[in-house]
Design a protein around this motif. Structure first.
Motif, PDB file in Angstrom:
ATOM      1  N   ALA A  60      37.806  -4.156  50.275  1.00 49.91           N
ATOM      2  CA  ALA A  60      38.747  -4.134  49.144  1.00 49.91           C
ATOM      3  C   ALA A  60      38.141  -4.764  47.916  1.00 49.91           C
ATOM      4  CB  ALA A  60      40.091  -4.761  49.650  1.00 49.91           C
ATOM      5  N   LEU A  61      37.306  -5.557  48.146  1.00 50.91           N
ATOM      6  CA  LEU A  61      36.642  -6.463  47.034  1.00 50.91           C
ATOM      7  C   LEU A  61      35.282  -6.340  46.985  1.00 50.91           C
ATOM      8  CD1 LEU A  61      38.610  -9.935  47.454  1.00 50.91           C
ATOM      9  CD2 LEU A  61      39.068  -8.265  45.942  1.00 50.91           C
ATOM     10  N   THR A  62      34.580  -6.178  45.593  1.00 55.14           N
ATOM     11  CA  THR A  62      33.333  -6.229  45.597  1.00 55.14           C
ATOM     12  C   THR A  62      32.723  -7.493  45.403  1.00 55.14           C
ATOM     13  OG1 THR A  62      33.834  -5.973  43.012  1.00 55.14           O
ATOM     14  CG2 THR A  62      33.466  -4.000  44.347  1.00 55.14           C
ATOM     15  N   TRP A  63      31.444  -7.566  45.696  1.00 52.87           N
ATOM     16  CA  TRP A  63      30.795  -8.943  45.710  1.00 52.87           C
ATOM     17  C   TRP A  63      30.404  -9.292  44.307  1.00 52.87           C
ATOM     18  CZ3 TRP A  63      26.079  -8.407  49.884  1.00 52.87           C
ATOM     19  CH2 TRP A  63      26.946  -8.241  51.016  1.00 52.87           C
ATOM     20  N   THR A  64      30.357 -10.699  43.786  1.00 54.12           N
ATOM     21  CA  THR A  64      30.112 -11.019  42.345  1.00 54.12           C
ATOM     22  C   THR A  64      28.964 -11.747  42.465  1.00 54.12           C
ATOM     23  OG1 THR A  64      31.620 -12.726  42.813  1.00 54.12           O
ATOM     24  CG2 THR A  64      32.709 -10.987  42.011  1.00 54.12           C
ATOM     25  N   GLY A  65      28.346 -11.996  43.223  1.00 52.32           N
ATOM     26  CA  GLY A  65      27.034 -12.531  43.021  1.00 52.32           C
ATOM     27  C   GLY A  65      25.852 -12.233  44.183  1.00 52.32           C
ATOM     28  N   ASP A  66      24.722 -12.749  44.163  1.00 49.29           N
ATOM     29  CA  ASP A  66      23.769 -12.359  45.216  1.00 49.29           C
ATOM     30  C   ASP A  66      23.997 -12.810  46.520  1.00 49.29           C
ATOM     31  OD1 ASP A  66      22.417 -11.016  43.167  1.00 49.29           O
ATOM     32  OD2 ASP A  66      21.091 -12.592  42.629  1.00 49.29           O
ATOM     33  N   SER A  84      49.074 -15.640  56.477  1.00 48.16           N
ATOM     34  CA  SER A  84      47.714 -15.649  56.070  1.00 48.16           C
ATOM     35  C   SER A  84      46.941 -14.537  56.506  1.00 48.16           C
ATOM     36  CB  SER A  84      47.089 -17.056  55.836  1.00 48.16           C
ATOM     37  OG  SER A  84      45.756 -17.105  55.458  1.00 48.16           O
ATOM     38  N   ASP A  85      46.993 -14.569  57.851  1.00 45.63           N
ATOM     39  CA  ASP A  85      46.152 -13.398  58.701  1.00 45.63           C
ATOM     40  C   ASP A  85      46.749 -12.120  58.436  1.00 45.63           C
ATOM     41  OD1 ASP A  85      44.543 -15.366  59.776  1.00 45.63           O
ATOM     42  OD2 ASP A  85      45.478 -15.516  61.438  1.00 45.63           O
ATOM     43  N   TRP A  86      47.866 -11.959  58.093  1.00 44.26           N
ATOM     44  CA  TRP A  86      48.612 -10.813  57.888  1.00 44.26           C
ATOM     45  C   TRP A  86      48.211 -10.387  56.633  1.00 44.26           C
ATOM     46  CZ3 TRP A  86      51.541  -8.437  54.202  1.00 44.26           C
ATOM     47  CH2 TRP A  86      52.197  -7.143  54.457  1.00 44.26           C
ATOM     48  N   VAL A  87      48.096 -11.164  55.515  1.00 39.83           N
ATOM     49  CA  VAL A  87      47.776 -10.750  54.262  1.00 39.83           C
ATOM     50  C   VAL A  87      46.240 -10.400  54.309  1.00 39.83           C
ATOM     51  CG1 VAL A  87      47.293 -11.745  51.815  1.00 39.83           C
ATOM     52  CG2 VAL A  87      49.293 -12.187  53.057  1.00 39.83           C
ATOM     53  N   THR A  88      45.370 -10.882  54.748  1.00 43.77           N
ATOM     54  CA  THR A  88      43.950 -10.746  55.134  1.00 43.77           C
ATOM     55  C   THR A  88      43.823  -9.290  55.634  1.00 43.77           C
ATOM     56  OG1 THR A  88      43.243 -12.959  55.471  1.00 43.77           O
ATOM     57  CG2 THR A  88      41.815 -11.198  56.200  1.00 43.77           C
ATOM     58  N   ASN A  89      44.633  -9.026  56.857  1.00 47.77           N
ATOM     59  CA  ASN A  89      44.300  -7.660  57.396  1.00 47.77           C
ATOM     60  C   ASN A  89      45.114  -6.613  56.360  1.00 47.77           C
ATOM     61  OD1 ASN A  89      43.539  -8.782  59.623  1.00 47.77           O
ATOM     62  ND2 ASN A  89      45.164  -8.945  60.703  1.00 47.77           N
ATOM     63  N   ASN A  90      45.932  -6.926  55.448  1.00 46.91           N
ATOM     64  CA  ASN A  90      46.573  -5.900  54.657  1.00 46.91           C
ATOM     65  C   ASN A  90      46.408  -5.915  53.233  1.00 46.91           C
ATOM     66  OD1 ASN A  90      48.847  -4.334  56.666  1.00 46.91           O
ATOM     67  ND2 ASN A  90      48.659  -6.472  57.302  1.00 46.91           N
ATOM     68  N   TYR A  91      45.152  -6.564  53.090  1.00 50.52           N
ATOM     69  CA  TYR A  91      44.800  -7.068  51.684  1.00 50.52           C
ATOM     70  C   TYR A  91      44.606  -5.782  50.664  1.00 50.52           C
ATOM     71  CZ  TYR A  91      43.108  -9.949  47.780  1.00 50.52           C
ATOM     72  OH  TYR A  91      42.873 -10.569  46.649  1.00 50.52           O
ATOM     73  N   ALA A  92      43.813  -4.785  51.137  1.00 48.47           N
ATOM     74  CA  ALA A  92      43.477  -3.572  50.702  1.00 48.47           C
ATOM     75  C   ALA A  92      44.776  -2.975  50.178  1.00 48.47           C
ATOM     76  CB  ALA A  92      42.588  -2.765  51.303  1.00 48.47           C
ATOM     77  N   THR A  93      45.782  -2.676  51.086  1.00 44.24           N
ATOM     78  CA  THR A  93      46.976  -2.065  50.699  1.00 44.24           C
ATOM     79  C   THR A  93      47.586  -2.849  49.646  1.00 44.24           C
ATOM     80  OG1 THR A  93      47.097  -1.119  52.873  1.00 44.24           O
ATOM     81  CG2 THR A  93      49.030  -0.916  51.882  1.00 44.24           C
ATOM     82  N   LEU A  94      47.801  -4.063  49.887  1.00 45.41           N
ATOM     83  CA  LEU A  94      48.631  -5.019  49.051  1.00 45.41           C
ATOM     84  C   LEU A  94      48.245  -4.956  47.534  1.00 45.41           C
ATOM     85  CD1 LEU A  94      48.991  -8.123  51.246  1.00 45.41           C
ATOM     86  CD2 LEU A  94      50.946  -6.522  50.680  1.00 45.41           C
TER      87      LEU A  94
END
Length: 379
Positions: free
Chosen positions: A200-206, A49-59
């Motif tokens: 890697a992700l944009t915010w979707t709320g305030d 799970s940590d590995w996915v978090t660290n490589n999320y943008a690439t994935l």
């Protein structure tokens, strides 16, 4: 004295008790082994799970992927710091730990930020005991692993069922009981709900940061209003609208449209610090600056409002002065004819909204003459 029969009964009972104790001890020890295996797999799953978090943008960078080509190995998890110590490549009963992941759903895009990484981790062989699927042992491993774990049962063995029936997934080993599997989903990566440090992700709320500070911010771009008690910048601050209840400081403050100062200044009223700029409190838009501790018009104490050629009998309208200003007029002669009295009088008589200009000789009669009447607002 015991009879031989009684002694035989006692010995048989003792033997039975010893056998039962040995079986119970063996069952206890096996349960401990199952628990240790489940905890070990839970550590690997957490590292994954940590590995996915660290490589999320690439994935998710390439959008949906049915099967990620090069998922991490246990050695990758260790060398990249997700696992704190090396792990055996497979469980104690043989085989290896298999890791598989995908990016979906098929309609997701990286720009929209709606892609999820689904991964599973499972032993390549089911748990058996004496060549028979060990459903109880698989259950013990899953219980020790936690809610991300499940196992296949004798009925409907082609499906992995999570603890307490929380989720189901296809059995990667086929229609085989006692297969054990850990997953992060299977429909969510478990990470996309967080503010990602790699952007890697944009915010979707305030967002509400609960009155804590943001330090070491490189650029701050705003499409709407930036409201702050104090803005201190060593470089450019760019915003469509910026509203501050306190100071805005910077080496250079540049606006490509307008700067709106508050309607707080009253002419001749004390102020601080010198150099401060504000608008006249009457809302006229007149700009005042703090000069020697007093609010005064930016252009000076005497502001020319108009320039009017006049002659004897002309009327000149008074200028509209922002609050604190007094209309005044000044006549500058530039040509005249006068009789032998040799006296020329230039006067502006106040008639409320205008001045009446009189250019007369010594006897009070109007003469042929011209002048320029400059009107001003005096503060």
């Amino acid at each position: 004295m015991f009879s031989i029969v009684e002694m035989v009964v006692v010995l048989v009972a003792a033997a039975l008790m010893t056998t039962v104790a040995i079986k119970e001890d063996a069952a206890k020890r096996r349960a401990q082994v199952m628990t240790a295996e489940g905890q070990n797999e839970a550590v690997i799953n957490s590292a994954l799970s940590d590995w996915v978090t660290n490589n999320y943008a690439t994935l998710i960078g390439g959008g949906p992927v049915a099967v990620v080509a090069n998922p991490p190995t246990l050695n990758d998890l260790f060398t990249q710091g997700n696992l704190k110590q090396p792990h055996a490549p497979g469980p104690f009963w043989g085989g290896s730990y298999v890791i598989s992941m995908s990016v979906g759903p098929a309609t997701c895009t990286a720009s929209a930020g709606d892609c999820h990484v689904t991964y599973v981790m499972y032993p390549s062989k089911p748990l058996t005991r004496g060549g028979v699927p060990d459903i109880v042992g698989a259950s013990q491993i899953a219980q020790a692993g936690g809610n991300s774990f499940g196992y296949s049962k004798t009925q409907n063995a082609g499906t992995i069922t999570g603890l307490n029936g929380a989720w189901t997934a296809n059995n990667p080993l086929g229609n085989v009981p006692a297969a054990i599997l850990a997953t992060n989903g299977p429909t969510s990566d478990g990470n996309s709900v967080y503010i990602r440090r790699d952007g890697a992700l944009t915010w979707t709320g305030d967002q509400n940061v609960n009155h804590v500070s943001l330090h070491n911010v490189h650029d701050l771009d705003a499409e709407g209003t930036v409201s702050a008690a104090n803005v201190s910048a060593s470089e450019a601050v760019t915003a469509a609208t910026m509203t501050a209840t306190g100071a805005i400081r910077g080496n250079s403050v540049i606006s490509t449209t307008t700067l709106q100062a508050g309607n707080i200044a009253v002419p001749r009223v004390s102020c601080s610090p010198n150099g401060a700029t504000a608008s006249n409190s009457d809302g006229s838009g007149q700009q005042l600056t703090c000069q020697y501790g007093v609010w005064l018009p930016t252009g000076g104490n005497l502001l020319r409002m108009s320039y009017n050629p006049v002659s004897d009998g002309s009327n000149v309208s008074k200028p509209t002065c922002p609050a604190g200003g007094t209309p005044i007029i000044e006549l500058a002669p530039y040509g005249w004819y006068v009789d032998t009295t040799a006296t020329v009088n230039y006067n502006a008589y106040d008639y409320g909204s205008y001045w009446n200009i009189r250019i007369t000789d010594g006897a009070g009669g109007g003469i042929t003459a011209n002048a320029v009447a400059g009107t001003y607002c005096s503060y």
